[in-house]
Design an enzyme around this catalytic site. Structure first.
Site, PDB file in Angstrom:
ATOM      1  N   TRP A 114     -37.185 -43.677 -74.991  1.00  0.00           N
ATOM      2  CA  TRP A 114     -38.034 -42.611 -74.434  1.00  0.00           C
ATOM      3  C   TRP A 114     -37.257 -41.311 -74.307  1.00  0.00           C
ATOM      4  O   TRP A 114     -37.760 -40.236 -74.647  1.00  0.00           O
ATOM      5  CB  TRP A 114     -38.584 -43.025 -73.075  1.00  0.00           C
ATOM      6  CG  TRP A 114     -39.541 -42.021 -72.502  1.00  0.00           C
ATOM      7  CD1 TRP A 114     -40.881 -41.921 -72.773  1.00  0.00           C
ATOM      8  CD2 TRP A 114     -39.225 -40.966 -71.578  1.00  0.00           C
ATOM      9  NE1 TRP A 114     -41.421 -40.876 -72.073  1.00  0.00           N
ATOM     10  CE2 TRP A 114     -40.440 -40.264 -71.332  1.00  0.00           C
ATOM     11  CE3 TRP A 114     -38.062 -40.557 -70.952  1.00  0.00           C
ATOM     12  CZ2 TRP A 114     -40.508 -39.174 -70.480  1.00  0.00           C
ATOM     13  CZ3 TRP A 114     -38.124 -39.460 -70.094  1.00  0.00           C
ATOM     14  CH2 TRP A 114     -39.335 -38.780 -69.860  1.00  0.00           C
ATOM     15  N   SER A 132     -48.957 -44.580 -68.825  1.00  0.00           N
ATOM     16  CA  SER A 132     -47.521 -44.420 -68.969  1.00  0.00           C
ATOM     17  C   SER A 132     -47.033 -43.249 -68.109  1.00  0.00           C
ATOM     18  O   SER A 132     -47.294 -43.230 -66.909  1.00  0.00           O
ATOM     19  CB  SER A 132     -47.165 -44.254 -70.448  1.00  0.00           C
ATOM     20  OG  SER A 132     -45.793 -44.470 -70.668  1.00  0.00           O
ATOM     21  N   TYR A 133     -46.346 -42.252 -68.691  1.00  0.00           N
ATOM     22  CA  TYR A 133     -45.900 -41.106 -67.885  1.00  0.00           C
ATOM     23  C   TYR A 133     -47.103 -40.416 -67.244  1.00  0.00           C
ATOM     24  O   TYR A 133     -47.008 -39.884 -66.130  1.00  0.00           O
ATOM     25  CB  TYR A 133     -45.123 -40.124 -68.760  1.00  0.00           C
ATOM     26  CG  TYR A 133     -44.327 -39.101 -67.966  1.00  0.00           C
ATOM     27  CD1 TYR A 133     -42.959 -39.272 -67.775  1.00  0.00           C
ATOM     28  CD2 TYR A 133     -44.931 -37.976 -67.408  1.00  0.00           C
ATOM     29  CE1 TYR A 133     -42.219 -38.348 -67.041  1.00  0.00           C
ATOM     30  CE2 TYR A 133     -44.209 -37.050 -66.681  1.00  0.00           C
ATOM     31  CZ  TYR A 133     -42.847 -37.244 -66.500  1.00  0.00           C
ATOM     32  OH  TYR A 133     -42.119 -36.330 -65.764  1.00  0.00           O
ATOM     33  N   TYR A 136     -46.913 -35.169 -73.466  1.00  0.00           N
ATOM     34  CA  TYR A 136     -46.982 -35.571 -74.872  1.00  0.00           C
ATOM     35  C   TYR A 136     -47.898 -34.687 -75.717  1.00  0.00           C
ATOM     36  O   TYR A 136     -48.287 -35.101 -76.804  1.00  0.00           O
ATOM     37  CB  TYR A 136     -47.445 -37.027 -74.966  1.00  0.00           C
ATOM     38  CG  TYR A 136     -46.593 -37.985 -74.174  1.00  0.00           C
ATOM     39  CD1 TYR A 136     -45.210 -37.992 -74.300  1.00  0.00           C
ATOM     40  CD2 TYR A 136     -47.169 -38.889 -73.280  1.00  0.00           C
ATOM     41  CE1 TYR A 136     -44.421 -38.871 -73.561  1.00  0.00           C
ATOM     42  CE2 TYR A 136     -46.387 -39.765 -72.544  1.00  0.00           C
ATOM     43  CZ  TYR A 136     -45.015 -39.751 -72.685  1.00  0.00           C
ATOM     44  OH  TYR A 136     -44.244 -40.621 -71.944  1.00  0.00           O
ATOM     45  N   ASP A 172     -46.540 -55.593 -71.094  1.00  0.00           N
ATOM     46  CA  ASP A 172     -46.179 -54.195 -70.884  1.00  0.00           C
ATOM     47  C   ASP A 172     -44.925 -54.116 -70.015  1.00  0.00           C
ATOM     48  O   ASP A 172     -44.777 -54.886 -69.056  1.00  0.00           O
ATOM     49  CB  ASP A 172     -47.343 -53.467 -70.210  1.00  0.00           C
ATOM     50  CG  ASP A 172     -47.012 -52.025 -69.924  1.00  0.00           C
ATOM     51  OD1 ASP A 172     -46.758 -51.285 -70.884  1.00  0.00           O
ATOM     52  OD2 ASP A 172     -46.983 -51.640 -68.740  1.00  0.00           O
ATOM     53  N   HIS A 201     -46.676 -52.264 -74.593  1.00  0.00           N
ATOM     54  CA  HIS A 201     -46.674 -50.811 -74.426  1.00  0.00           C
ATOM     55  C   HIS A 201     -46.759 -50.064 -75.754  1.00  0.00           C
ATOM     56  O   HIS A 201     -46.799 -48.837 -75.772  1.00  0.00           O
ATOM     57  CB  HIS A 201     -45.435 -50.359 -73.655  1.00  0.00           C
ATOM     58  CG  HIS A 201     -45.641 -49.083 -72.897  1.00  0.00           C
ATOM     59  ND1 HIS A 201     -46.376 -49.013 -71.732  1.00  0.00           N
ATOM     60  CD2 HIS A 201     -45.229 -47.814 -73.137  1.00  0.00           C
ATOM     61  CE1 HIS A 201     -46.404 -47.770 -71.287  1.00  0.00           C
ATOM     62  NE2 HIS A 201     -45.711 -47.019 -72.127  1.00  0.00           N
TER      63      HIS A 201
END
Length: 600
Positions: free
Chosen positions: A150, A101-102, A29, A243, A278
Site C-alpha cells: 500500500w 478500505s481507506y 484513490y 479480507d 481484499h
C-alpha cells in the site's frame, strides 16, 4: 477546511427541489475513478434512492490541495466536510458516509470526532484500529506485504503528483512501479525500515507505519475504537472472511454494540460478511483453489439494498426499511450459502477445545500429529528450527496481494517442511459447523529472547486440498501487551494465545479439520529476527535461528478453540429455511475445484 485548505469535491444531486440527505465518500484513490467500489451501491442507485452524493479527494491527493499524511488529517477534514455539506441549502442537515478500505477508515475517524451532523456510516473491509490492521496485527507482527504494498502504491501516486508539479521524479516513478510489479523487491529487502523511495514521497509510512512497532500513543491517537464511547453513529459493517481487515471489522461491530456512546448507536449496528478477500478479484467469491458458487460475489449479495435500507432508517427516519430483519448476515462456507443471525458471535456457541496430540513429531512425514477433543494424557514436545533466513512462505489467507494469490489457497506446499507442525482429525462422519472467533492456546518455549508462533485452521478436502480458513501470529515480546514489549527467558515454558480471528464454515463429511503451527508466515508478516532487537532495523545477516518448541499433553494442554454450532446445517445451495433431515445427503461444493497443489 478550517485551516484554509481546499479539498476538491464533486457533488451529485437527485432532481428535486426538496432538501435531501447527503452521503459522503472521502477517498485518496481519485474521486473521478475510484470513489465507489464494489462494496458500495452504484451512484445511480443512491441518487434514485433520494440521496445527494459527495465524492471528495482526501487532502493532498489528486485534485485536492495540501499534503497527504496517512490518517493524520482525516478526523478533522471529515468533520469539516460533514458540517459543510449539512449547511448547504440542498441538504436537509443529515449526512452519512460509506466506502471501503481507506475510505472506511476516514469514516471511523470522522465518527470519533463527534461531528453532530454525521448520522450513520457504512464502513466496508476496513479498520477502526489502524495498528491492529492494516499496519500490524493483533499479535504485534508487522503486516509486511500489505503495509509495503500500500505504501508503495500511494508513494507512486505522490510521485506522479510531484511530476505534474514539475519535479524530476521520473526515475522514482519507474522504481516504484517495478516494486508494485514484483513485491519481492521490497518484501525481501532488509533492514525493512530502509525504504528511501517511501521516505522521499510518503515519509509517514516509514517513520510511523514501520518505525513504531509498539502500539504507542501515536497509534492510540488515530484509533477510533480507543474513543468508542464517544461514537454515536449506527454503522453497517461489511467484511470478508479472507479480507485483511476481517478481525477489526468484527471487533468494531462488537465494540460498538457494547460500548458506543448512545443506546441508538449500540442498537443500530449491522454486519454483513461474505467469502471475500481484499483484492478486486476476491470480491467475486471465486479463487483458484476454491469456488464458493454464483451466490458468493458482492454483486450477487446485492449490497445496494441493505445500504439504502440502512441509510433510509438513520437519515430519513424510515423504520420499515430494517423492521423484521436480523442484524447479522453471514456467508457460511462449506455449505456455501447465506444465513441471517441475531448476533455475533452466535448465541449458544460451544467453544470446543481441539487438543494437539500424537505419539511422535508432528512435522514428520509419517503425520504423527493428531487433533482430538479428548485431552491427551501422554506428554510430547515438538522441536523445530525457525530460521528467519528461510521463513515459511505465505499461501493465501488474508493477504492484500495484487498478484491475486490470496484467499482460500491450498497449504500442501508447506506441509513437507521440517518447521511446520501439522495436526489433523480423523475423517469426519458428520458435518461440523465452526462459526465464530477462533483462537489457539499453546505452551511454547524458545532458545531465543524473542520469536514468533503462528497457527492456521485448515479444511482438508477429500481430494487432498488443504484450504486455509483463518490464521494468526503472536510475537512473543507482545504476549502480554502490544504497548509494553517484554523479552522471554530462553527455555522457559509460556502459555500464549494466538488470535486466529474468525471464520464461518461447515466441515463436511469426508473432510478433516487441520491445524498448522509454525513460527513464520512470510511475507504476510515480517520475519522475527529472534535477537530481541528492533526487527525493522536489522539486516538479514543480523538475524539468528531459534530452536522453538511446542509442549503438549496433560501438563501442557496445547489446543485450538473452535466455535462449534450444534444444529443441522442447510444443504449446499438450499434456501435459508430448508435444513437437513436425518439421513439427508450432503454434497461437497468444494469438489468443483480439483488438482495438484501449486508451488511457489
Amino acid at each position: 477546511m478550517k485551516d484554509g485548505t481546499e479539498l476538491s469535491t464533486s457533488i451529485w444531486r437527485p432532481e428535486t427541489d426538496e432538501p435531501v440527505p447527503a452521503l459522503l465518500v472521502r477517498t485518496p484513490y481519485d474521486k473521478e475513478t475510484g470513489g465507489l467500489g464494489p462494496s458500495s451501491p452504484a451512484l445511480s442507485a443512491l441518487l434514485r434512492g433520494g440521496y445527494a452524493v459527495a465524492l471528495q479527494d482526501c487532502r493532498g491527493t489528486f485534485a485536492s490541495a495540501g499534503v497527504f499524511v496517512p490518517h493524520v488529517h482525516d478526523a478533522a477534514d471529515g468533520a469539516d466536510t460533514v458540517a459543510w455539506l449539512a449547511a448547504q441549502e440542498w441538504c436537509d442537515g443529515s449526512v452519512g458516509m460509506l466506502g471501503a478500505s481507506y475510505v472506511g477508515m476516514v469514516q471511523w475517524l470522522a465518527a470519533a470526532s463527534g461531528a453532530p451532523e454525521l448520522k450513520a456510516i457504512a464502513p466496508a473491509v476496513t479498520s477502526a484500529d489502524l495498528y491492529r490492521a492494516p499496519w500490524h496485527s493483533p499479535g504485534g507482527a508487522l503486516s509486511l506485504d500489505g503495509a509495503l504494498g500500500w505504501a508503495t502504491m500511494m508513494s507512486l501516486n505522490e510521485a506522479r503528483r510531484a511530476l505534474a508539479q514539475g519535479r524530476d521524479v521520473a526515475e522514482d516513478i519507474a522504481a516504484l512501479a517495478a516494486r508494485l510489479a514484483d513485491r519481492s523487491i521490497h518484501n525481501e529487502a532488509t533492514p525493512v525500515i530502509d525504504q528511501p523511495l517511501l521516505s522521499a514521497h510518503l515519509p509517514w509510512t516509514v517513520d510511523v507505519g514501520i518505525g513504531h512497532p509498539d502500539r504507542d500513543e501515536t497509534w492510540r491517537e488515530i484509533s477510533a475504537l480507543d474513543q468508542v464511547s464517544s461514537i454515536t453513529t449506527p454503522a453497517l459493517h461489511i467484511g470478508g472472511w479472507y479480507d485483511l481487515f476481517i478481525g477489526q471489522t468484527l471487533r468494531s461491530y462488537g465494540e460498538m454494540k457494547t460500548r458506543a456512546g448512545t443506546t441508538e448507536a449500540r442498537e443500530g449496528q449491522r454486519l454483513v460478511i461474505g467469502p471475500w478477500s481484499h483484492n478486486l478479484s476476491g470480491f467475486l467469491g471465486y479463487f483458484p483453489d476454491r469456488d464458493f458458487g454464483i451466490t458468493a460475489g458482492m454483486d450477487a449479495a446485492a449490497l445496494a439494498e441493505p445500504h439504502i435500507a440502512f441509510f433510509d432508517r438513520w437519515l430519513k427516519g424510515r423504520q420499515e426499511g430494517l423492521d423484521g430483519r436480523l442484524p447479522v448476515r453471514l456467508f457460511v462456507m462449506g455449505i456455501d450459502r447465506w444465513r441471517d443471525e441475531p448476533d455475533w458471535p452466535l448465541p449458544g456457541t460451544d467453544y470446543t477445545a481441539y487438543y494437539l496430540e500424537g505419539d511422535g513429531p508432528a512435522n514428520s512425514a509419517a503425520g504423527a500429529g493428531r487433533l482430538t477433543t479428548t485431552q491427551p494424557a501422554d506428554a510430547f514436545v515438538d522441536t523445530y528450527l525457525y530460521d528467519p533466513r528461510r521463513p515459511v512462505p505465505s499461501f493465501g489467507g488474508t493477504m492484500m496481494n495484487t498478484g491475486g494469490y490470496d484467499g482460500p489457497a491450498d497449504q500442501r506446499p508447506v506441509h513437507d517442511r521440517d518447521d511446520v507442525l501439522v495436526f489433523t482429525t480423523d475423517v469426519l462422519d458428520e458435518p461440523v459447523e465452526v462459526t465464530g472467533p477462533v483462537s489457539a492456546r499453546l505452551f511454547v518455549s524458545s532458545s531465543a529472547v524473542d520469536t514468533d508462533f503462528t497457527a492456521k485452521l485448515v479444511d482438508v478436502h477429500p481430494d487432498g486440498r488443504a484450504i486455509i480458513l483463518c490464521d494468526g501470529i503472536q510475537r512473543m515480546r507482545y504476549r502480554d501487551s502490544l504497548a509494553d514489549p517484554e523479552p522471554v527467558i530462553p527455555g522457559e515454558v509460556y502459555e500464549i494465545g494466538i488470535d486466529l480471528i474468525a471464520t464461518s464454515t461447515v466441515f463436511l463429511p469426508g473432510h478433516r479439520i487441520m491445524v498448522e503451527v509454525s513460527s513464520s508466515n512470510f511475507p504476510r508478516y515480517d520475519r522475527n529476527s529472534n535477537t530481541g532487537g528492533v526487527i525493522a532495523r536489522e539486516h538479514l545477516s543480523d538475524m539468528v535461528a531459534a530452536v522453538n518448541r511446542i509442549h503438549r499433553g496433560a501438563e501442557y494442554p496445547s489446543r485450538v478453540v473452535l466455535p462449534v454450532i450444534h444444529r443441522q446445517p442447510a444443504r449446499p445451495g438450499a434456501a435459508a429455511a430448508v435444513q437437513f433431515g436425518p439421513g439427508a445427503p450432503v454434497t461437497d461444493p468444494g469438489s468443483r475445484r480439483t488438482g495438484k497443489p501449486r508451488s511457489r
